[in-house]
Design an enzyme around this catalytic site. Structure first.
Site, mmCIF file in Angstrom:
data_model
loop_
_atom_site.group_PDB
_atom_site.id
_atom_site.type_symbol
_atom_site.label_atom_id
_atom_site.label_comp_id
_atom_site.label_asym_id
_atom_site.label_seq_id
_atom_site.Cartn_x
_atom_site.Cartn_y
_atom_site.Cartn_z
ATOM 1 N N ASP A 8 0.847 -1.195 0.000
ATOM 2 C CA ASP A 8 0.000 0.000 0.000
ATOM 3 C C ASP A 8 0.889 1.253 0.000
ATOM 4 O O ASP A 8 2.105 1.162 -0.213
ATOM 5 C CB ASP A 8 -1.016 -0.025 1.163
ATOM 6 C CG ASP A 8 -0.377 0.215 2.530
ATOM 7 O OD1 ASP A 8 0.859 0.347 2.610
ATOM 8 O OD2 ASP A 8 -1.134 0.276 3.526
ATOM 9 N N CYS A 65 2.485 -3.726 4.055
ATOM 10 C CA CYS A 65 1.734 -2.497 4.343
ATOM 11 C C CYS A 65 2.383 -1.868 5.571
ATOM 12 O O CYS A 65 3.576 -2.112 5.808
ATOM 13 C CB CYS A 65 0.233 -2.768 4.518
ATOM 14 S SG CYS A 65 -0.234 -3.779 5.933
ATOM 15 N N THR A 67 1.862 -2.393 8.853
ATOM 16 C CA THR A 67 2.172 -3.437 9.840
ATOM 17 C C THR A 67 2.294 -4.829 9.225
ATOM 18 O O THR A 67 2.770 -5.745 9.887
ATOM 19 C CB THR A 67 1.045 -3.519 10.892
ATOM 20 O OG1 THR A 67 -0.188 -3.794 10.203
ATOM 21 C CG2 THR A 67 0.923 -2.224 11.678
ATOM 22 N N HIS A 98 6.554 -25.315 8.787
ATOM 23 C CA HIS A 98 5.449 -25.923 9.537
ATOM 24 C C HIS A 98 4.072 -25.561 8.995
ATOM 25 O O HIS A 98 3.150 -26.370 9.067
ATOM 26 C CB HIS A 98 5.507 -25.500 11.009
ATOM 27 C CG HIS A 98 6.658 -26.104 11.756
ATOM 28 N ND1 HIS A 98 6.781 -26.035 13.126
ATOM 29 C CD2 HIS A 98 7.750 -26.803 11.322
ATOM 30 C CE1 HIS A 98 7.892 -26.653 13.513
ATOM 31 N NE2 HIS A 98 8.508 -27.119 12.432
ATOM 32 N N HIS A 133 2.673 -31.930 10.224
ATOM 33 C CA HIS A 133 2.136 -30.584 9.976
ATOM 34 C C HIS A 133 0.962 -30.609 9.000
ATOM 35 O O HIS A 133 0.094 -29.747 9.049
ATOM 36 C CB HIS A 133 3.242 -29.667 9.441
ATOM 37 C CG HIS A 133 4.410 -29.589 10.362
ATOM 38 N ND1 HIS A 133 4.318 -29.065 11.630
ATOM 39 C CD2 HIS A 133 5.689 -30.005 10.214
ATOM 40 C CE1 HIS A 133 5.496 -29.148 12.233
ATOM 41 N NE2 HIS A 133 6.341 -29.720 11.393
#
Ligand code: RB5
Length: 154
Positions: A8, A65, A67, A98, A133
């Site tokens: 962004d 972005c 965060t 995993h 997994h």
């Protein structure tokens, strides 16, 4: 290898640096993010990268972005996507080994570009381990596909 990258308006500079870093390694990078610092709604890039990954048009995706949270939330709404927000390389590596992550995300307001490069390297170099997994990934897929989880029913 071909990757898609999206971002962004707050992550333009970091996107450009990570894109160049990947290209210098010989990786083809499909850039579907914005190159403008004008306000840009992150779900657009999250969705575009996720669709390319889910449709098998690229081998994986990178999302950035402020965060890494919003853009990964949007990507994870696309069926088959496992986008993981990572702020350090260990989680990036384990997210592939995993969780079989097919998109790695991080925040331009959270980490610096050198840490971002380390995250991308660990994520690219890691391989999904399968085995035990896969049972858990299958559970995530069941929730995604049916809205239920048989193993959680009493
Ligand atoms: C934009 O202000 C910011 O909300 C966005 O970059 C991101 O951090 C959202 O999760």
């Amino acid at each position: 290898m071909k990757l898609a990258i999206g971002n962004d308006h707050v992550a333009v500079e970091m996107k450009m640096e990570i894109k160049a870093y990947l290209e210098a390694k010989g990786i083809e990078v499909l850039d579907v993010g914005t190159n403008s610092t004008e306000r840009f709604n992150y779900p657009i890039s999250g969705y575009k990268v996720a669709k390319l990954v889910a449709d098998g048009q690229v081998d994986g995706g990178v999302l950035i972005c402020g965060t890494g949270v919003g853009i990964s939330l949007a990507a994870n709404k696309v069926k088959g996507i496992r986008a993981c927000v990572c702020s350090e390389p260990y989680s990036a590596k384990l997210s592939k080994q995993h969780n079989n992550s097919n998109i790695v995300a991080f925040g331009a307001r959270v980490i610096g570009v050198e840490t971002a490069k380390m995250i991308v390297d660990e994520w690219l170099n890691a391989e999904y381990e399968g085995g035990r997994h896969q049972v858990r990934i299958d559970m995530i897929s069941e929730i995604e596909n049916t809205g239920k989880l048989t193993a959680a029913e009493d």
